[in-house]
Design an enzyme around this catalytic site. Structure first.
Site, PDB file in Angstrom:
ATOM      1  N   MET A   1      17.183   3.917   4.329  1.00  0.00           N
ATOM      2  CA  MET A   1      16.561   3.607   5.615  1.00  0.00           C
ATOM      3  C   MET A   1      17.241   4.464   6.679  1.00  0.00           C
ATOM      4  SD  MET A   1      14.906   1.507   3.854  1.00  0.00           S
ATOM      5  CE  MET A   1      13.725   0.918   5.044  1.00  0.00           C
TER       6      MET A   1
ATOM      7  N   SER B   1      -6.618  -1.023   6.431  1.00  0.00           N
ATOM      8  CA  SER B   1      -6.346  -2.313   5.818  1.00  0.00           C
ATOM      9  C   SER B   1      -7.114  -3.414   6.533  1.00  0.00           C
ATOM     10  CB  SER B   1      -4.844  -2.601   5.854  1.00  0.00           C
ATOM     11  OG  SER B   1      -4.373  -2.593   7.194  1.00  0.00           O
TER      12      SER B   1
ATOM     13  N   LYS C   1      -2.236   5.227   7.193  1.00  0.00           N
ATOM     14  CA  LYS C   1      -2.666   3.855   6.938  1.00  0.00           C
ATOM     15  C   LYS C   1      -2.529   3.021   8.201  1.00  0.00           C
ATOM     16  CE  LYS C   1      -0.233   0.591   5.473  1.00  0.00           C
ATOM     17  NZ  LYS C   1       0.187   0.079   6.827  1.00  0.00           N
TER      18      LYS C   1
ATOM     19  N   CYS D   1       3.765  -2.677   6.830  1.00  0.00           N
ATOM     20  CA  CYS D   1       4.826  -1.675   6.729  1.00  0.00           C
ATOM     21  C   CYS D   1       5.291  -1.520   5.280  1.00  0.00           C
ATOM     22  CB  CYS D   1       6.013  -2.061   7.607  1.00  0.00           C
ATOM     23  SG  CYS D   1       5.585  -2.306   9.353  1.00  0.00           S
TER      24      CYS D   1
END
Length: 257
Positions: free
Chosen positions: A23, A149, A99, A179
């Site tokens: 990350m 989505s 997305k 996410c």
């Protein structure tokens, strides 16, 4: 490079499906990380001008070696800063997949007047037919894959278009479900590079079928107990795949559009 709200959740999802997460919002690390052969998620959830600069550095590093990159324009239509951020990122390099929910993808496509109150999609403005058209035309314009989505997901590479109706209502009741879908797709795209649409569809199905399985468990009483069960079910599907057991795919609700 995901937002500060969901870093821990995203890392745990990556581990559950067999990926190795790091990350890092430091664009100066991106060259070294890109050389490892993984994928990059650029998530705008907690964006600032400094973070955007790091996103652009990372995007350039992954583009330079052809590593798969996903853009998640979280809350893209909520503020002028975010709308400008989307434009800057899309002008700064190539994304293999973009997305988002309806409001975010409409913003990416250039629609005016999109209203979002945070990361929610806002009131739907499109029926399924129009959503399919928007996703397909945007993917063709950008020469990439676009995923919108929703209760019914729409995904297209501009030529092949599919709708997917899997998932569970608890995904809409927790932070970071969109996410971490990006995390899942990026992990699979890092492996399956020949057919990135196939990789994305596999990621969606793995993610949403795991959510269905978790939501049906007797120990799941609501969103709070759903999250650990969901991570468990992602892990279980991973283990089934390792054993060569693909029966989980029988739950797939996918149609060509």
């Amino acid at each position: 490079m995901t937002n500060l709200v969901v870093q821990n959740f995203a890392a745990n999802v990556a581990l559950a499906i067999g990926a190795s997460p790091i990350m890092s919002n430091n664009g100066l690390e991106a060259g070294d990380l890109a050389a490892l052969g993984g994928g990059l998620v650029v998530n705008m959830g907690t964006t600032t001008s400094e973070i955007r600069s790091n996103h652009l550095k990372a995007l350039a590093a992954y583009n330079a070696i052809g590593g798969p990159v996903i853009l998640d324009p979280v809350g893209a239509g909520a503020t002028q800063q975010r709308r400008e951020g989307v434009k800057a990122l899309m002008a700064g390099g190539y994304f293999d997949l973009i997305k988002g929910n309806e409001g975010e993808i409409r913003t990416v496509a250039g629609a005016q007047g999109v209203k979002q109150h945070g990361v929610d999609s806002g009131a739907s403005q499109l029926d399924l037919k129009d959503r399919i058209t928007l996703v397909k035309t945007t993917a063709a314009r950008e020469s990439n894959i676009v995923l919108m989505s929703g209760v019914v997901d729409v995904i297209s590479d501009g030529e092949r278009t599919f709708t997917i109706s899997n998932g569970h209502k608890y995904l809409g009741e927790i932070t970071g479900s969109g996410c971490t879908l990006g995390t899942t797709i990026a992990s699979i795209m890092a492996v399956e590079r020949e057919d990135k649409l196939l990789a994305a569809v596999a990621g969606i199905l793995m993610y949403e079928i795991a959510a269905e399985r978790a939501g049906e468990r007797e120990d799941v009483k609501g969103p709070g107990t759903f999250v650990p069960a969901f991570i468990d079910e992602l892990y279980h599907i991973r283990e089934e795949c390792v054993r060569g057991d693909g029966k989980w795919m029988e739950a797939a609700k996918i149609e060509s559009a």
